[in-house]
Design a protein around this motif. Structure first.
Motif, PDB file in Angstrom:
ATOM      1  N   TRP A   1       0.832  -1.208   0.000  1.00 49.67           N
ATOM      2  CA  TRP A   1       0.000   0.000   0.000  1.00 49.67           C
ATOM      3  C   TRP A   1       0.865   1.256   0.000  1.00 49.67           C
ATOM      4  CZ3 TRP A   1      -5.461   0.719   2.020  1.00 49.67           C
ATOM      5  CH2 TRP A   1      -6.241  -0.406   1.784  1.00 49.67           C
TER       6      TRP A   1
ATOM      7  N   ILE B   1      -9.437   1.730  -2.458  1.00 47.44           N
ATOM      8  CA  ILE B   1      -9.930   0.573  -3.210  1.00 47.44           C
ATOM      9  C   ILE B   1      -8.861   0.070  -4.177  1.00 47.44           C
ATOM     10  CG2 ILE B   1     -11.634  -0.178  -4.926  1.00 47.44           C
ATOM     11  CD1 ILE B   1     -13.604   1.797  -3.562  1.00 47.44           C
ATOM     12  N   GLY B   2      -8.120   1.003  -4.791  1.00 48.06           N
ATOM     13  CA  GLY B   2      -7.057   0.602  -5.704  1.00 48.06           C
ATOM     14  C   GLY B   2      -5.961  -0.173  -4.998  1.00 48.06           C
TER      15      GLY B   2
ATOM     16  N   LEU C   1      -6.200  -1.781  -2.125  1.00 47.76           N
ATOM     17  CA  LEU C   1      -6.765  -3.034  -1.636  1.00 47.76           C
ATOM     18  C   LEU C   1      -6.867  -4.067  -2.752  1.00 47.76           C
ATOM     19  CD1 LEU C   1      -8.184  -4.693   0.589  1.00 47.76           C
ATOM     20  CD2 LEU C   1     -10.324  -3.600  -0.112  1.00 47.76           C
ATOM     21  N   ALA C   2      -7.397  -3.662  -3.902  1.00 50.43           N
ATOM     22  CA  ALA C   2      -7.605  -4.607  -4.997  1.00 50.43           C
ATOM     23  C   ALA C   2      -6.283  -5.104  -5.570  1.00 50.43           C
ATOM     24  CB  ALA C   2      -8.447  -3.939  -6.086  1.00 50.43           C
ATOM     25  N   ILE C   3      -5.339  -4.188  -5.786  1.00 50.65           N
ATOM     26  CA  ILE C   3      -4.056  -4.591  -6.379  1.00 50.65           C
ATOM     27  C   ILE C   3      -3.284  -5.504  -5.435  1.00 50.65           C
ATOM     28  CG2 ILE C   3      -1.825  -3.745  -7.210  1.00 50.65           C
ATOM     29  CD1 ILE C   3      -3.306  -1.210  -8.144  1.00 50.65           C
TER      30      ILE C   3
ATOM     31  N   GLU D   1      -4.620  -7.380  -2.834  1.00 47.03           N
ATOM     32  CA  GLU D   1      -5.333  -8.624  -2.529  1.00 47.03           C
ATOM     33  C   GLU D   1      -5.397  -9.574  -3.723  1.00 47.03           C
ATOM     34  OE1 GLU D   1      -7.391 -11.706  -1.014  1.00 47.03           O
ATOM     35  OE2 GLU D   1      -6.433 -10.076   0.108  1.00 47.03           O
ATOM     36  N   PHE D   2      -5.679  -9.060  -4.897  1.00 51.39           N
ATOM     37  CA  PHE D   2      -5.958  -9.934  -6.031  1.00 51.39           C
ATOM     38  C   PHE D   2      -4.770 -10.131  -6.968  1.00 51.39           C
ATOM     39  CE2 PHE D   2     -10.142  -8.106  -4.888  1.00 51.39           C
ATOM     40  CZ  PHE D   2     -10.755  -9.291  -4.485  1.00 51.39           C
TER      41      PHE D   2
END
Length: 398
Positions: free
Chosen positions: A323, A358-359, A361-363, A365-366
């Motif tokens: 992050w 959100i960016g 978190l998504a990058i 996590e996924f």
């Protein structure tokens, strides 16, 4: 020194919260009036300066202090050689990857905002990777041709990582005596003794070298200050006594830190220069007292409230490094794209914040945590099949 290497959940939690504050601070930089940043919003606030001032006096010292604490645990666990190899991997690889991949969009959008280039990211990259100087004021670092922007923390931390190894040998030699001294720490020593070196830096190094230049080289005032906080963190977690004292002082600090900030504002914003004898020296002492008292307040209340195994902490401890690397690029890009829609001073920053969170978190996590190569590039430990990686502060990248 006392070998205090048991799990410190408060250090984990403070590390997560310190980097969360960094994300909010960088968002604030886009909206605070009269302060330069990479891309500025058209909606800028003068009152926001007070809140930003309240934080910027101690936010980076806190990060270096926590890094010093994590270094103590990691050195105790691995020994000097393995410690050095791990830190080189955790700091150098993400730094180089960040300079080449993560940070260039920030420079691109800054250069666009300054009207220096025409739109076209690939054309920008073609010139960027020649590492030649750009026109003046194209973007932060343009005079040398490239930038590490918010990742400047990593090369500074690398310097202190290298410096702490010989220091640790010295401290190990004199460990019993130092441990006994820490065990007998008095309140006045904890509150006021650190002000002496900090004030000396302000008196003698700041006039010669000025504030932080983000270039590592020639930044001796910054190195003196930040390495001192790094060393404080290393020493403080080596013994339980200062933490017991901090908990006893927590209410005093909760009053003292805001009072120090009020004195800071009095000298910074109200008093004219040289109206009282010794004003410049008094102001220096107030600056560092404010910085140190806020640090102690955060440490005291962190130890009192956060030294427990929260269910969210292991995931957040791993996530914080990716992050940190990602957040500012997402913030800058989101702000640049949203500026043209004139959404107002509430909706725009809220959207930029949500896109950033959100960016990240998504990058993370996924993508990052599921791809072994990306785990390496973002400073995370490799996954071991059938084993959950330890998430103590000693095992994380920063």
């Amino acid at each position: 020194m006392q070998k205090n290497i048991h799990r410190r959940h408060d250090i984990d939690a403070l590390r997560v919260l310190a980097f969360a504050l960094l994300i909010l601070y960088h968002l604030g930089m886009a909206y605070v009036a009269e302060w330069g940043w990479h891309v500025k919003s058209t909606y800028q606030s003068e009152p926001l300066q007070i809140l930003m001032l309240a934080v910027n006096q101690w936010r980076m010292p806190l990060l270096f202090l926590i890094s010093g604490a994590a270094t103590y645990f990691l050195l105790a666990k691995l020994g000097s050689a393995r410690f050095l190899l791990r830190r080189l991997r955790q700091l150098l690889i993400p730094l180089l990857f960040g300079i080449l991949v993560i940070v260039p969009p920030q420079a691109y959008y800054e250069a666009l905002s300054n009207g220096v280039i025409e739109p076209g990211y690939l054309s920008f990259l073609w010139q960027y990777f020649t590492f030649q100087p750009w026109p003046a004021e194209s973007f932060a670092g343009s005079h040398v041709g490239f930038t590490w922007n918010h990742l400047w923390y990593l090369p500074y931390l690398l310097c202190y990582t290298l410096a702490i190894i010989p220091v640790s040998y010295f401290l190990h030699t004199y460990g019993p005596g130092l441990g006994n001294w820490l065990s007998r720490f008095r309140a006045w020593q904890l509150l006021f003794m650190p002000l002496l070196p900090l004030t000396l830096y302000g008196l003698y190094l700041f006039p010669l070298f000025g504030g932080i230049n983000y270039a590592v080289v020639g930044d001796w005032y910054t190195h003196a200050q930040f390495f001192t906080f790094f060393l404080f963190g290393y020493l403080l977690v080596s013994n339980e006594a200062p933490w017991k004292l901090l908990v006893r002082l927590r209410f005093f600090l909760l009053i003292g830190a805001p009072l120090c900030f009020c004195l800071f504002l009095l000298f910074d914003r109200v008093l004219e220069e040289d109206i009282i004898p010794g004003q410049s020296l008094i102001q220096l002492i107030v600056i560092y007292a404010n910085r140190w008292f806020w640090l102690l307040t955060v440490l005291a209340w962190g130890h009192y409230c956060l030294n427990r195994p929260f269910t969210w902490l292991p995931y957040a401890t791993e996530a914080v490094y990716p992050w940190y690397i990602l957040h500012q690029t997402i913030t800058v890009a989101a702000l640049f794209k949203l500026k043209e829609f004139s959404m107002g001073p509430v909706i725009e920053p809220l959207l930029v914040f949500l896109i950033t969170v959100i960016g990240c978190l998504a990058i993370h996590e996924f993508i990052i945590r599921r791809v072994p190569l990306l785990r390496l590039l973002f400073g995370l430990k490799a996954k071991t099949p059938g084993r959950v990686p330890s998430l103590s502060p000693a095992n994380q990248g920063v």
